[in-house]
Design an enzyme around this catalytic site. Structure first.
Site: not given
Ligand code: PLP
Length: 431
Positions: A105-108, A111
């Site tokens: 996910a691009f949120k890696d 985060a």
């Protein structure tokens, strides 16, 4: 560098304090006191720079001395250890694949960057921090993975029972250690409401240092600007004006792109593509911001009726509607249109888009009807296997499961069921 609250009723704080607090005491979002453009030579020579160097140049002014340069470079090397390819799927239409990280996910990136910053700060005298986060699916997995094993930080993730995909649920419920998953009998809005209530609860705040790992946190939000620079690095030589179409929910990602533009990156326009949660497309038509309850769609990570970062976008444009309209286009698409796009992308380009990427594609195509002389890049924010059911049903193909997903599918789910805010509060006070 200092950060001020957009509500203007709280003192300015350092980067470190903005990260640890998440949101200002007056409940405003933190915003950097200035954004200094990078020298033109940075953009002229960007192709000669590694991703780590690009990221360091871009983020350094915001972090300033709160993290020493060598340490910051080390963090960026950790965080950016995978690729961000621009893949052309049609003439003048490319996708920026942001799903090659550990949870796909691009949120890696956001985060992991935030986790590394908090991990660094906890090496000092900082008291233990509890990261509280509500997820509609992808945030939870990325945050859980990014924060796993970080000393001095406990992570509590709230997710709506039965409303995230099997893969997403496993990614956030199978890690243990400093990660706890709370399975909420309710919707994502209920989860988010509980988290917001916790941040206002004096008794809790008195007992613990709570922070948020949603994109309101500057350490989650700002590193997303790297993506746009990495794409620019790959597409700058194509000789056309670049536009970015960003599938948007809380509008943190696109807002970070607009910060990259403030840093001097040449971009013609940004396109905010949404599913049927159309608060922003409506605003761009009428100038009236009318938040509403979210509705469920197949691109569920964007089911947001009151996008938290939109206020930052308005602020970036000096709260001037005409100024904003020069930079931003916004379009809304139904689930039926999204599925049609997934089918046609697969049929015509042999490319499998996930529902979020497909919304971005649609936004780009609509924009290019009137701006055909542009090079368009839409962001592919999740790997299609993260939305396996809908992707397989729509394109009528079976998808191979990548190894990092196979690994979590074998692990055992552990969650604690809660239904009310007082359940959450009891849990937090006891642990
Ligand atoms: C979070 C998310 C989005 C929306 O990003 P925002 O920064 O909230 O606008 C889009 N796609 C996927 C897959 C996501 O997880």
């Amino acid at each position: 560098m200092n950060f001020y609250s957009l509500n203007k009723q709280a003192p300015q704080v350092s980067f470190k304090d903005a990260v640890i607090q998440g949101i200002a005491p007056d409940k405003g979002l933190y915003f950097p006191e200035c954004i200094s453009p990078l020298p033109p030579s940075f953009f002229e020579k960007i192709q000669e720079l590694s991703n780590q160097e690009i990221a360091f140049n871009a983020i350094h002014q915001f972090v300033s001395d709160d993290i020493p340069n060598e340490k910051l470079r080390g963090i960026l090397t950790n965080v950016l250890d995978f690729d961000f390819p621009v893949v052309e799927i049609e003439e003048n239409v490319a996708t920026l694949e942001l799903f090659h990280g550990p949870t796909m996910a691009f949120k890696d990136v956001g985060a992991r960057f935030m986790a590394n910053c908090l991990g660094y700060f906890s090496g000092g005298e900082m008291k233990e921090v509890t990261v509280l986060v509500a997820t509609s699916g992808d945030t939870g997995g990325a945050v859980a993975n990014g924060f796993l094993g970080v000393k001095g930080v406990n992570v509590v993730i709230l997710y709506p029972s039965g409303k995230v995909s099997d893969i997403q649920e496993r990614q956030l419920t199978t890690l243990d250690q400093n990660i706890t998953a709370l399975e909420v009998d309710g919707t994502f809005d209920d989860c988010q409401k509980m988290v917001k209530t916790a941040f206002l609860d004096e008794e809790l705040l008195h007992n613990m240092q709570l922070t948020s790992a949603n994109s309101i946190n500057v350490a989650r939000w700002l590193p997303q600007l790297f993506y746009f620079l990495f794409a620019y690095k790959q597409a700058a030589s194509f000789g056309k004006e670049i536009v970015f179409s960003v599938p948007s929910g809380n509008f943190g990602n696109i807002c970070a792109g607009m910060v990259a533009q403030k840093l001097g990156m040449p971009v013609k326009h940004f396109i905010a593509a949404t599913n049927s949660n159309d608060t922003v497309p409506e605003f761009m038509k009428t100038g009236k911001y009318l938040p509403k309850p979210s509705t469920a769609t197949i691109s569920n990570a964007m089911d947001v009726g009151d996008p938290s970062n939109f206020i930052r976008i308005r602020h970036l444009c000096n709260d001037d509607f005409e100024n904003l309209k020069q930079k931003l286009f916004s379009f809304t698409f139904s689930d039926a249109e999204t599925k049609e796009a997934m089918k046609s992308i697969y049929k015509n380009s042999n490319y499998i888009a996930d529902p979020h990427g497909a919304v971005g594609y649609l936004g780009l195509k609509k924009y290019q009807e009137a701006h055909s002389d542009t090079y368009g890049i839409f962001l592919e924010t999740a790997h299609p296997v993260k939305f396996l059911d809908v992707v397989e049903k729509t394109i009528k193909e079976k998808l191979p499961i990548p190894p990092q997903i196979q690994k979590v599918m074998k692990r055992e789910k552990k969650s604690i069921s809660i239904a009310t805010y007082s359940n959450l509060k009891d849990f937090l006070l006891k642990n």
